[in-house]
Design a protein around this motif. Structure first.
Motif, short mmCIF file in Angstrom:
data_model
loop_
_atom_site.label_atom_id
_atom_site.label_comp_id
_atom_site.label_asym_id
_atom_site.label_seq_id
_atom_site.Cartn_x
_atom_site.Cartn_y
_atom_site.Cartn_z
N GLY A 93 0.83 -1.19 0.00
CA GLY A 93 0.00 0.00 0.00
C GLY A 93 0.86 1.25 0.00
N ILE A 94 0.44 2.25 -0.75
CA ILE A 94 1.16 3.51 -0.81
C ILE A 94 0.27 4.61 -0.24
CG2 ILE A 94 2.31 5.19 -2.28
CD1 ILE A 94 3.72 2.51 -2.20
N GLY A 95 0.80 5.34 0.72
CA GLY A 95 0.07 6.44 1.32
C GLY A 95 0.97 7.64 1.51
N VAL A 96 0.66 8.42 2.54
CA VAL A 96 1.43 9.63 2.84
C VAL A 96 2.35 9.34 4.01
CG1 VAL A 96 1.29 12.03 3.59
CG2 VAL A 96 -0.44 11.10 2.04
N ALA A 97 3.65 9.56 3.81
CA ALA A 97 4.62 9.36 4.89
C ALA A 97 4.34 10.38 5.99
CB ALA A 97 6.04 9.53 4.36
N ALA A 98 4.16 9.88 7.22
CA ALA A 98 3.77 10.76 8.32
C ALA A 98 4.83 10.91 9.38
CB ALA A 98 2.47 10.25 8.96
N SER A 99 5.83 10.04 9.40
CA SER A 99 6.92 10.17 10.37
C SER A 99 8.13 9.44 9.83
CB SER A 99 6.52 9.59 11.73
OG SER A 99 6.27 8.21 11.65
N GLN A 100 9.30 9.98 10.15
CA GLN A 100 10.53 9.48 9.53
C GLN A 100 11.10 8.28 10.29
OE1 GLN A 100 11.91 10.98 6.57
NE2 GLN A 100 9.80 11.64 6.63
N SER A 101 10.41 7.14 10.18
CA SER A 101 10.92 5.94 10.84
C SER A 101 10.25 4.72 10.22
CB SER A 101 10.65 5.99 12.34
OG SER A 101 11.39 4.99 13.01
N VAL A 102 10.66 3.54 10.72
CA VAL A 102 10.19 2.26 10.18
C VAL A 102 9.77 1.38 11.34
CG1 VAL A 102 10.93 0.16 8.97
CG2 VAL A 102 11.65 2.40 8.13
N ALA A 103 8.75 0.53 11.13
CA ALA A 103 8.33 -0.44 12.15
C ALA A 103 7.97 -1.75 11.48
CB ALA A 103 7.14 0.09 12.95
N ILE A 104 8.13 -2.83 12.22
CA ILE A 104 7.76 -4.17 11.77
C ILE A 104 6.94 -4.82 12.88
CG2 ILE A 104 8.60 -6.43 11.02
CD1 ILE A 104 11.26 -5.03 10.28
#
Length: 583
Positions: A7-18
């Motif tokens: 899914g492609i959306g709007v990046a809202a914060s500069q980080s990654v989670a799994i």
């Protein structure tokens, strides 16, 4: 690479989670237009009152769970929603619809929600337009209790540790409690870069992607998800290779975060010894503390529109003064730039309801300095309060939407008049209060020399400058791809403004999003920009680039760039920009 869903959306914060997906049904429920008999009115009003009371209890419970160490603006979201539960424009109007139109409480609530949402949708300012979220979220709270919900969360239940919350939308209360329960990331179907979910995700340091349409239909509960808050990408059920890649990204992000934190106390000076001023943009008074924590040298833009929203009366001089005093105190000697209100008839509130009909084209209508000069009763209390606050600390005043020198001259005459008034009244102020103008209308850039002769400083607002110059709405999906800060016309207008300031020894800042984007930092330095005003969270990333830049080496590259602006293809221009970043 095998991925079940991307899914492609709007990046809202500069980080990654799994983490595993946790689907929540939060989102505004629909109501049916159920008519009632006159004898049922009392019962429906009682149901509404009970639902409002339950929503208030729920929000207060969440408010009590906000840790003391949490940034103040997080608690402010909850406080704002508590205030809206008392707002006559919401609850009292719903009661009136029940009594006068004989509809059930749910439908009356939805009708009033739709009325208020239309008001916000008509606003021109992108940030204020998204304040419709406040209405949606408060109505959602009330509606859930009307439809039989109990208190939505047990804050002590921490069964979401490491989960990725997937929802249609999240209220501020949802976001705070879900984070308290251990949620690792948020993904929503709705929202933009300045929506509540995006803002709270950044404040809570939670990776988030918003505006991923229909994601709740495609993701299964418990399914492994990767949330890339830098690119706006959500990956479901990724293979081992993809997981390994993002785990390495997580390690690198954490290492970078620790590195950036070491830069807070370093002077902002380029490799060749050029001092740069890094200022912060503030949305709310409470953001001043965050700006200081990130090493801001002051505030280059404080938006004052929030003093006028969600209320049925105008703020008076004393309310303005109290707000500005709070910020001056928090900044402890750092300079504060207050932008006079950029609120027009397209941005309606009850307080402005008697100023006339809305403009047919709000972006080109009565807004910003035009409205202020037309409505002296609106403008004078703010200017008097700014002058009085200037006695307490270093303050500058900045005028929005300036398009000609006559507007500037009129404001300067008014300020001189108000200084005489305050002197007669024995009230203190800074007689040398700096006055500046925003360059966000192309005409202002074209007359930048004339403005620089009259003003103490200029500040380029790239968000509006780009939209007006390229005739595009950056929030309109159908044309947002045309929003290009490196368009030759935009670069020429920016350079023209900076050169006008340099020629007349008038400082020029930039307070639009372009200033806070590290991709453009070296380009702006090469164009002569020495004063950046950006969101607090972006300060250290920009600072890192400045510290590692030799500005003198950039100038020849920039001259070559401008020599080929007319003939360069978009791709070539970007390649030249990348060359600046590789120096």
């Amino acid at each position: 690479m095998t991925i079940a869903f991307q899914g492609i959306g709007v990046a809202a914060s500069q980080s990654v989670a799994i983490g595993p997906a946790y689907l929540t049904g939060h989102g505004l429920s629909s109501a049916s237009p159920t008519p009632i008999h006159p004898e049922q009115v009392g019962g429906e009003l009682n149901r509404l009152n009970q639902a409002v009371a339950a929503a208030r209890r729920a929000l207060k419970m969440v408010r009590a769970q906000v840790p003391h160490a949490t940034p103040l603006n997080i608690a402010e979201f909850i406080d704002a929603h508590l205030l809206m539960l008392e707002d006559v424009a919401l609850v009292d109007e719903v009661r009136k619809i029940i009594r006068d139109q004989l509809y059930c409480a749910e439908w009356a609530l939805q009708m009033q929600r739709d009325i208020l949402v239309r008001v916000f949708d008509a606003m021109d300012d992108p940030y204020l337009r998204t304040r419709r979220d406040d209405v949606e979220h408060v109505v959602q709270q009330i509606m859930s209790f009307l439809q039989g919900a109990q208190l939505q969360f047990d804050p002590d239940n921490r069964d979401l540790q490491g989960c990725v919350v997937v929802a249609r939308d999240l209220t501020p209360a949802d976001a705070i409690v879900l984070r308290h329960r251990g949620a690792a990331a948020f993904v929503t179907e709705y929202g933009g870069p300045v929506s509540h979910t995006a803002i709270l995700a950044r404040s809570l340091a939670v990776p988030a992607v918003v505006g991923v349409h229909n994601i709740t239909r495609y993701v299964r509960p418990g399914e492994p998800l990767i949330v890339d808050g830098e690119t706006g990408t959500v990956l479901a059920d990724p293979d081992t290779g993809t997981l390994d890649y993002y785990r390495e990204r997580l390690s690198a992000i954490e290492a970078r975060r620790q590195h950036l934190h070491t830069l807070v106390d370093r002077p902002t000076v380029s490799r060749d010894g050029t001092a740069i001023s890094l200022l912060a943009n503030l949305e709310l008074p409470q953001d001043a503390a965050t700006a200081r924590l990130n090493g801001a040298a002051g505030v280059g833009l404080y938006r004052t529109e929030f003093l006028y929203m969600n209320r049925d009366n105008l703020p008076d001089e004393e309310e303005h003064l109290a707000t500005y005093t709070t910020i001056v105190t928090a900044l402890a000697g750092l300079p504060l730039t207050i932008r006079t209100l950029d609120l027009g008839l397209d941005k309606r509130s009850e307080a402005l309801g008697d100023l006339g009909p809305g403009a047919s084209n709000p972006a080109l209508g009565l807004r910003g300095i035009r409205l202020c000069l037309k409505e002296a009763g609106l403008f004078r209390p703010q200017l008097r309060a700014i002058l009085r606050a200037s006695a307490l600390g270093p303050i500058r005043v900045m005028l929005p939407m300036v398009a000609n020198v006559q507007e500037v001259d009129a404001v300067l005459a008014l300020i001189a008049q108000l200084k005489e008034e305050l002197t007669r009244e024995g009230l203190a102020f800074d007689p040398r209060l700096p006055v500046g103008a925003m360059v966000e209308v192309p005409a202002a850039a074209l007359i930048a020399r004339s403005l620089a002769r009259r003003m103490d400083f200029l500040s380029i607002g790239t968000n509006d400058l780009i939209q007006y110059s390229l005739a595009i709405d950056r929030l309109d999906d159908s044309v947002s791809y045309l929003f290009d800060p490196t368009h030759p016309a935009i670069l020429r207008l920016v350079r023209m403004t900076i050169e006008a300031g340099h020629a007349l020894d008038t400082p020029v800042a930039m307070c639009g999003e372009m200033a806070g984007d590290p991709r453009f930092t070296r380009l702006l330095l090469a164009l002569g920009l020495r004063h950046f005003s950006i969101q607090p969270g972006a300060l250290l990333g920009v600072k890192e680039i400045i510290l590692d830049t030799d500005i003198g080496e950039l100038e020849a590259h920039t001259n070559r760039l401008f020599a080929r602006l007319d003939d360069a293809e978009p791709g070539e221009l970007l390649d030249a920009l990348e060359a600046l970043n590789r120096l």
